[in-house]
Design a protein around this motif. Sequence first.
Motif, PDB file in Angstrom:
ATOM      1  N   VAL A  57       0.848  -1.195   0.000  1.00  0.00           N
ATOM      2  CA  VAL A  57       0.000   0.000   0.000  1.00  0.00           C
ATOM      3  C   VAL A  57       0.884   1.245   0.000  1.00  0.00           C
ATOM      4  N   ASN A  62      -1.945   3.967   6.041  1.00  0.00           N
ATOM      5  CA  ASN A  62      -3.003   3.240   5.336  1.00  0.00           C
ATOM      6  C   ASN A  62      -2.853   1.731   5.454  1.00  0.00           C
ATOM      7  N   ARG A 212      -7.466  -1.446  -1.345  1.00  0.00           N
ATOM      8  CA  ARG A 212      -6.410  -0.534  -1.793  1.00  0.00           C
ATOM      9  C   ARG A 212      -6.677   0.004  -3.200  1.00  0.00           C
ATOM     10  N   SER A 230      -4.800   3.399  -2.625  1.00  0.00           N
ATOM     11  CA  SER A 230      -3.697   3.204  -1.672  1.00  0.00           C
ATOM     12  C   SER A 230      -2.681   2.206  -2.203  1.00  0.00           C
ATOM     13  N   ARG A 231      -2.199   2.442  -3.415  1.00  0.00           N
ATOM     14  CA  ARG A 231      -1.312   1.480  -4.069  1.00  0.00           C
ATOM     15  C   ARG A 231       0.154   1.803  -3.785  1.00  0.00           C
TER      16      ARG A 231
END
Length: 369
Positions: A57, A62, A212, A230-231
């Motif tokens: 992530v 996160n 994500r 959220s990569r």
Amino acid sequence: MTTYVWDYLREYEEEREEILDAVDTVFRSGRLVLGPSVSRFEEEFAAYHGRAHCVGVDNGTNALVLGLQALGVEPGDEVITVSNTAAPTVLAIDAVGATPVFVDVREDDYLMRTDLLAGAVTERTRAIVPVHLYGQCVDMAAVTEVAGRHGLKVLEDCAQAHGARHHGRLAGTMGDAAAFSFYPTKVLGAYGDGGAVVTEDEQTASNLRRLRYYGMEDRYYVVSTPGHNSRLDEVQAEILRRKLRRLDAYVEARRRVARRYADGLDGTGLVLPANAVGNDHVHYVYVVRHPERDRIIERLKSYGIELNISYPWPVHTMTGFAHLPYRTGDLPVTERLAKEIFSLPMYPSLAQDVQDKVIEAVRTVVAEL
């Protein structure tokens, strides 16, 4: 020349060719988002921990947020953790709509008092977030015993404990899932933000991958559960792949620095770090303690030494959490530590002559108090 708690430049010079090759590898791959570097890092980081799954992530905060959501924590639930931690631990709990419930920490090693956990459980409690603080692990047998007895999930906060072991088990392998940060200062640090969650459970991993990526089962199709963007970045993942191969060497270098501090500062009156029983400490930071902390830090500036405090304000005393039912005195050890602890420079490439300068200056300043 000013000495800081952390400086990456010497390490970068030593690893520059490999770091630049990692960047070039990504740029030449034709894939800049969720490509082969992320997939390979996830496989390798999971394998390092002996876990089935790793989901990369965008940052450590996160990793906690998505980890909690993937484990089923919902608005209105309670999550037990500590106040002697970085604010993101608690911000993540707040971000999922849950309520943080704090227990105090131990006087000697500053880790969660697991004997207080059972008394903090209510009918609303859904999870426990033990924080493996400063580079060593919480007593996880006690955590998992309480969790098992009450049907709670355990999300390990491993942001400061890459490579740490507890009775032989790696941090991140003792709960239902574990959140890691790869912020540049970490034991395993990227050249920017990054994070990951590891787990043995297929459903938890599936939840994480969906969360994500907007909550989508497949790219750019239907959102099944509202999620996040959220990569983990491809460039950071490829850099982390290279640095993961050095993780054990980083840890050993940190331990050498810690041993040198222990020898050089023995007998000064500073309280030096204590290893909890069964722990193999990785010394993310080297936290010492003295009742005249503020005077020491101020006087060290004249020696060109700038130090940090981890952490000067317990989370429950921050105005952003004034709505929680905590008052000064509720967590006495946590509050006392916040007035006495501070961190000495700690990173693998810290030169011996720089460390000797710090030791000599600290010895001189403390002796003059």
